[in-house]
Scaffold this active site. Sequence first.
Site, mmCIF file in Angstrom:
data_model
loop_
_atom_site.group_PDB
_atom_site.id
_atom_site.type_symbol
_atom_site.label_atom_id
_atom_site.label_comp_id
_atom_site.label_asym_id
_atom_site.label_seq_id
_atom_site.Cartn_x
_atom_site.Cartn_y
_atom_site.Cartn_z
ATOM 1 N N ASN A 165 0.818 -1.218 0.000
ATOM 2 C CA ASN A 165 0.000 0.000 0.000
ATOM 3 C C ASN A 165 0.851 1.267 0.000
ATOM 4 O O ASN A 165 0.405 2.315 -0.473
ATOM 5 C CB ASN A 165 -0.921 -0.021 1.226
ATOM 6 C CG ASN A 165 -1.490 1.356 1.558
ATOM 7 O OD1 ASN A 165 -2.464 1.819 0.979
ATOM 8 N ND2 ASN A 165 -0.853 2.058 2.506
ATOM 9 N N TYR B 250 3.595 10.358 -10.776
ATOM 10 C CA TYR B 250 2.691 9.465 -10.044
ATOM 11 C C TYR B 250 2.002 8.487 -10.999
ATOM 12 O O TYR B 250 2.000 7.275 -10.777
ATOM 13 C CB TYR B 250 1.647 10.304 -9.302
ATOM 14 C CG TYR B 250 0.677 9.502 -8.472
ATOM 15 C CD1 TYR B 250 1.070 8.948 -7.258
ATOM 16 C CD2 TYR B 250 -0.635 9.298 -8.891
ATOM 17 C CE1 TYR B 250 0.177 8.208 -6.488
ATOM 18 C CE2 TYR B 250 -1.533 8.566 -8.131
ATOM 19 C CZ TYR B 250 -1.128 8.020 -6.925
ATOM 20 O OH TYR B 250 -2.008 7.283 -6.167
HETATM 21 P P1 NAI Z 1 -1.070 8.467 2.730
HETATM 22 O O1 NAI Z 1 -0.081 9.468 2.264
HETATM 23 O O2 NAI Z 1 -2.164 8.901 3.623
HETATM 24 O O3 NAI Z 1 -0.308 7.235 3.421
HETATM 25 C C1 NAI Z 1 0.812 6.646 2.820
HETATM 26 C C2 NAI Z 1 1.642 5.960 3.884
HETATM 27 O O4 NAI Z 1 2.807 5.404 3.240
HETATM 28 C C3 NAI Z 1 2.153 6.914 4.978
HETATM 29 O O5 NAI Z 1 1.905 6.364 6.257
HETATM 30 C C4 NAI Z 1 3.650 7.015 4.689
HETATM 31 O O6 NAI Z 1 4.439 7.227 5.856
HETATM 32 C C5 NAI Z 1 3.929 5.644 4.064
HETATM 33 N N1 NAI Z 1 5.172 5.658 3.282
HETATM 34 C C6 NAI Z 1 5.568 6.574 2.378
HETATM 35 N N2 NAI Z 1 6.784 6.281 1.922
HETATM 36 C C7 NAI Z 1 7.185 5.147 2.562
HETATM 37 C C8 NAI Z 1 8.361 4.361 2.533
HETATM 38 N N3 NAI Z 1 9.411 4.690 1.754
HETATM 39 N N4 NAI Z 1 8.422 3.261 3.314
HETATM 40 C C9 NAI Z 1 7.391 2.931 4.119
HETATM 41 N N5 NAI Z 1 6.250 3.648 4.193
HETATM 42 C C10 NAI Z 1 6.151 4.740 3.418
HETATM 43 O O7 NAI Z 1 -1.665 7.803 1.366
HETATM 44 P P2 NAI Z 1 -3.078 7.144 1.062
HETATM 45 O O8 NAI Z 1 -3.953 8.160 0.461
HETATM 46 O O9 NAI Z 1 -3.553 6.393 2.243
HETATM 47 O O10 NAI Z 1 -2.690 6.127 -0.124
HETATM 48 C C11 NAI Z 1 -2.301 4.788 0.109
HETATM 49 C C12 NAI Z 1 -2.034 4.123 -1.239
HETATM 50 O O11 NAI Z 1 -3.204 4.159 -2.070
HETATM 51 C C13 NAI Z 1 -0.921 4.800 -2.031
HETATM 52 O O12 NAI Z 1 -0.159 3.829 -2.724
HETATM 53 C C14 NAI Z 1 -1.696 5.654 -3.025
HETATM 54 O O13 NAI Z 1 -0.949 5.944 -4.187
HETATM 55 C C15 NAI Z 1 -2.887 4.758 -3.318
HETATM 56 N N6 NAI Z 1 -4.031 5.487 -3.809
HETATM 57 C C16 NAI Z 1 -4.644 6.442 -3.017
HETATM 58 C C17 NAI Z 1 -5.728 7.135 -3.489
HETATM 59 C C18 NAI Z 1 -6.448 8.151 -2.657
HETATM 60 O O14 NAI Z 1 -7.420 8.738 -3.159
HETATM 61 N N7 NAI Z 1 -6.056 8.400 -1.411
HETATM 62 C C19 NAI Z 1 -6.246 6.914 -4.869
HETATM 63 C C20 NAI Z 1 -5.527 5.916 -5.605
HETATM 64 C C21 NAI Z 1 -4.465 5.236 -5.087
#
Ligand code: NAI
Length: 260
Positions: free
Chosen positions: A91, A156
Amino acid sequence: MELDLRNKTVIVTGAARGIGAVIAQRFAAEGARVTAFDLAFPEVPSPEGDEHASAHPVEQVVCNVTDPDSVRTAVDEVARRHGGIDVLVNNAGINMLGTVAELEWEQWRTCFDVNVGGVFLMSQAVAEHMKRAGSGRIINAASFAAIVPSVGSAAYAASKSAVVQLSRVLASELGPWDITVNAYAPGMVPTAMNGFAEMPTEAQDRLLDTLSLRRWESPDDVANLLIFLASDQASYLTGALLDISGGKLATQIPAVAHGR
Ligand code: NAI
């Protein structure tokens, strides 16, 4: 339909907040032994995870998915303690906004390092343990942006397309061990990554007008799909990109059906 995840060992990356925190808690609520990997855990539990948090503990491990040593150590430790790994949810992801003219090379690389490199390293490390068991599930966060990108999303969107192709290759390479690999494409889930919920109403309306269901997606909507994908019921599903975007990819102007 029984979606029994009891006693499954599950790793969810990027699970300190946002969608990942909820995925981890929902898997734990289904009876799985869940370890959350993240760069940094907040001192207070994430509000997104709170609702499910208390009754179902999730183990937290500091792991940077872009660092091969960090990944290998953390994965091997989970496998050692629990006797293997059944499910990996990749994720962790970051957004990197900017037109091609604006993006710095470092930004482009960082985006690919986390979004694609992280999936590569985690899958490589976990697959060894899954091969030994002759089973496993790898589930990778892509995005609707892998199919329909936005202006300013070059890094992205390209990285998420790469996740889809990486998932397909992995599905074939790991098929002989009965390991399934799938990617999923959420739509618009308000989180700290995008700040949708804090946008002015007009901007929110513009985004919502692109969705057939015309409402924000919740992390639970994503978790519901992932629980199915991790279950025995999804054992013949591999190499797929699952669209869980609320109709973002369905029609050109879905707002017409909402009288707008
Ligand atoms: P978020 O930014 O709220 O959470 C992402 C998490 O990943 C954070 O806790 C961060 O510390 C962690 N992270 C970042 N880099 C890291 C690394 N190098 N090693 C370990 N952990 C790391 O993001 P969100 O919105 O919860 O998104 C989660 C996933 O879903 C992502 O892959 C995003 O691209 C995907 N996604 C999200 C959408 C949305 O509308 N929020 C839509 C489509 C896809």
